[in-house]
Design a protein around this motif. Structure first.
Motif, mmCIF file in Angstrom:
data_model
loop_
_atom_site.group_PDB
_atom_site.id
_atom_site.type_symbol
_atom_site.label_atom_id
_atom_site.label_comp_id
_atom_site.label_asym_id
_atom_site.label_seq_id
_atom_site.Cartn_x
_atom_site.Cartn_y
_atom_site.Cartn_z
ATOM 1 N N THR A 149 0.816 -1.211 0.000
ATOM 2 C CA THR A 149 0.000 0.000 0.000
ATOM 3 C C THR A 149 0.852 1.265 0.000
ATOM 4 O OG1 THR A 149 -0.090 -0.119 2.414
ATOM 5 C CG2 THR A 149 -2.041 -0.872 1.225
ATOM 6 N N LYS A 150 0.267 2.306 -0.557
ATOM 7 C CA LYS A 150 0.756 3.656 -0.284
ATOM 8 C C LYS A 150 -0.370 4.283 0.536
ATOM 9 C CE LYS A 150 1.965 8.106 -2.191
ATOM 10 N NZ LYS A 150 1.990 8.985 -3.353
ATOM 11 N N VAL A 151 -0.088 4.554 1.810
ATOM 12 C CA VAL A 151 -1.129 5.113 2.674
ATOM 13 C C VAL A 151 -1.045 6.637 2.628
ATOM 14 C CG1 VAL A 151 -1.998 5.265 5.039
ATOM 15 C CG2 VAL A 151 -1.195 3.071 4.153
ATOM 16 N N ILE A 152 -2.169 7.245 2.264
ATOM 17 C CA ILE A 152 -2.222 8.709 2.170
ATOM 18 C C ILE A 152 -3.032 9.226 3.349
ATOM 19 C CG2 ILE A 152 -3.023 10.648 0.734
ATOM 20 C CD1 ILE A 152 -2.705 8.403 -1.605
ATOM 21 N N TYR A 153 -2.356 9.899 4.275
ATOM 22 C CA TYR A 153 -3.035 10.377 5.470
ATOM 23 C C TYR A 153 -3.842 11.635 5.170
ATOM 24 C CZ TYR A 153 -4.085 12.334 9.981
ATOM 25 O OH TYR A 153 -4.754 12.857 11.043
ATOM 26 N N LEU A 154 -5.140 11.581 5.513
ATOM 27 C CA LEU A 154 -5.998 12.767 5.415
ATOM 28 C C LEU A 154 -6.686 12.965 6.750
ATOM 29 C CD1 LEU A 154 -7.732 12.272 1.924
ATOM 30 C CD2 LEU A 154 -5.888 13.886 2.488
ATOM 31 N N ASN A 155 -6.993 14.199 7.081
ATOM 32 C CA ASN A 155 -7.580 14.496 8.380
ATOM 33 C C ASN A 155 -9.101 14.566 8.346
ATOM 34 O OD1 ASN A 155 -7.259 14.884 11.086
ATOM 35 N ND2 ASN A 155 -7.053 17.088 10.929
ATOM 36 N N GLY A 156 -9.720 14.396 7.202
ATOM 37 C CA GLY A 156 -11.176 14.442 7.080
ATOM 38 C C GLY A 156 -11.551 14.502 5.615
ATOM 39 N N SER A 157 -12.878 14.479 5.335
ATOM 40 C CA SER A 157 -13.384 14.479 3.956
ATOM 41 C C SER A 157 -12.640 13.452 3.101
ATOM 42 C CB SER A 157 -13.262 15.871 3.329
ATOM 43 O OG SER A 157 -13.939 16.821 4.106
ATOM 44 N N VAL A 158 -12.398 12.307 3.694
ATOM 45 C CA VAL A 158 -11.600 11.251 3.044
ATOM 46 C C VAL A 158 -12.270 10.760 1.760
ATOM 47 C CG1 VAL A 158 -10.618 8.935 3.447
ATOM 48 C CG2 VAL A 158 -10.665 10.606 5.290
ATOM 49 N N GLU A 159 -13.617 10.860 1.751
ATOM 50 C CA GLU A 159 -14.384 10.349 0.604
ATOM 51 C C GLU A 159 -14.022 11.048 -0.716
ATOM 52 O OE1 GLU A 159 -15.624 11.189 3.509
ATOM 53 O OE2 GLU A 159 -16.670 9.435 4.296
ATOM 54 N N LEU A 160 -13.418 12.222 -0.612
ATOM 55 C CA LEU A 160 -13.037 12.942 -1.836
ATOM 56 C C LEU A 160 -11.904 12.242 -2.594
ATOM 57 C CD1 LEU A 160 -12.675 16.800 -1.166
ATOM 58 C CD2 LEU A 160 -14.001 15.680 -2.970
ATOM 59 N N ALA A 161 -11.047 11.564 -1.858
ATOM 60 C CA ALA A 161 -9.798 11.051 -2.439
ATOM 61 C C ALA A 161 -9.989 10.148 -3.668
ATOM 62 C CB ALA A 161 -8.966 10.362 -1.372
ATOM 63 N N PRO A 162 -10.894 9.140 -3.624
ATOM 64 C CA PRO A 162 -11.034 8.303 -4.835
ATOM 65 C C PRO A 162 -11.709 9.052 -5.976
ATOM 66 C CG PRO A 162 -12.227 7.351 -2.966
ATOM 67 C CD PRO A 162 -11.692 8.657 -2.503
#
Ligand SMILES: Nc1ncnc2c1ncn2[C@@H]1O[C@H](COP(=O)(O)OP(=O)(O)OP(=O)(O)O)[C@@H](O)[C@H]1O
Ligand SMILES: O=P(O)(O)OC[C@H]1O[C@H](OP(=O)(O)OP(=O)(O)O)[C@H](O)[C@@H]1O
Length: 219
Positions: free
Chosen positions: A133-146
């Motif tokens: 995996t490449k883990v991309i840390y986000l602090n919120g609104s994670v649903e935007l990423a894909p």
């Protein structure tokens, strides 16, 4: 008089539910507003109002004797504390989710970019499956990423499923359910045994439901 116990409470989503829970158990007589005061004394207790991910920090370091925190945070941080009780509130699920058209690719993947607020749980979950995996840390609104191709999938909390649905994402896999837990500092557990057991017995007590009001009675 000094307080008997200091208790760290999570501000935000779990806050109101925790206060209602404590009120239903007779621990709090009245509620207090989530204002700017971060230290609130009530009866035998002093409450600290802190960020959810900081609750275990206060408890682990002995600043607070007890704390209320989501199981998701405990899984991610693995603090050196005792977990005393499942309050049964704040139910949600930690899941892997993505765009529906990614599902078949996900099932066969040997490498994934995963956006999440839970990097440790994510790494361990995919390590066990043998997927890099490449883990991309986000602090919120994670649903935007894909949606913006920042990640292939997300690992996040789901409760009603509304956020996923509104962003055209679906659950691929469930990792763990989560509810709010009562945690305890290890030294406090020994040194303040009586106070902690008294608190715990109140939390565990089955109290009769409020008497049915006359206007609610079935005729
Ligand atoms: N959608 C949800 N439904 C139910 N419980 C949730 C949900 N989202 C989070 N929780 C629970 O509530 C806890 C606190 O969530 P909250 O969203 O208030 O915190 P946070 O996002 O970590 O904080 P902040 O937004 O201040 O950084 C979580 O750790 C989890 O246990
Ligand atoms: O299934 P649902 O009921 O829609 O709830 C799930 C959402 O709730 C949490 O986010 P939160 O609202 O705490 O915002 P955040 O994105 O800032 O973490 C979680 O990270 C999801 O985005």
């Amino acid at each position: 008089m000094k307080y008997a116990l200091r208790i760290a409470l999570p501000k935000g989503r779990l806050f109101e539910e925790t206060l209602e829970f404590f009120k239903s158990k007779g621990i709090l007589e009245e509620t207090f507003e989530e204002g700017r005061r971060l230290q609130v004394r009530m009866g035998d207790y002093e409450f600290l109002l802190v960020k959810p991910f900081d609750v275990p920090v206060y408890v682990e370091n002995g600043v607070a004797d007890l704390g209320v925190v989501g199981y998701d945070v405990l899984l991610e941080r693995e603090p050196e504390v005792y977990e005393l009780y499942d309050l049964g509130i704040g139910f949600c699920r930690l899941v892997i989710a993505g765009k529906e058209e990614m599902l078949e690719q996900y099932k066969k993947a040997s490498f994934l970019r995963v956006a999440t607020k839970y990097p440790k749980i994510t790494r361990e979950f995919f390590l066990e499956k043998g997927i890099k995996t490449k883990v991309i840390y986000l602090n919120g609104s994670v649903e935007l990423a894909p949606l913006l191709n920042l990640a292939d999938v997300i690992m996040d909390l789901v409760q009603t499923g509304r956020t996923l649905k509104e962003n055209n994402l679906v659950v691929f896999e469930e990792i763990s359910p989560s509810t709010a837990r009562l945690i305890c500092n290890r030294a406090s557990y020994r040194n303040k045994k009586d106070e902690i057991f008294s608190f715990l017995s109140k939390v565990q007590e089955e109290r009769p439901k409020e008497a049915i009001q006359p206007h609610q009675r079935a005729t």
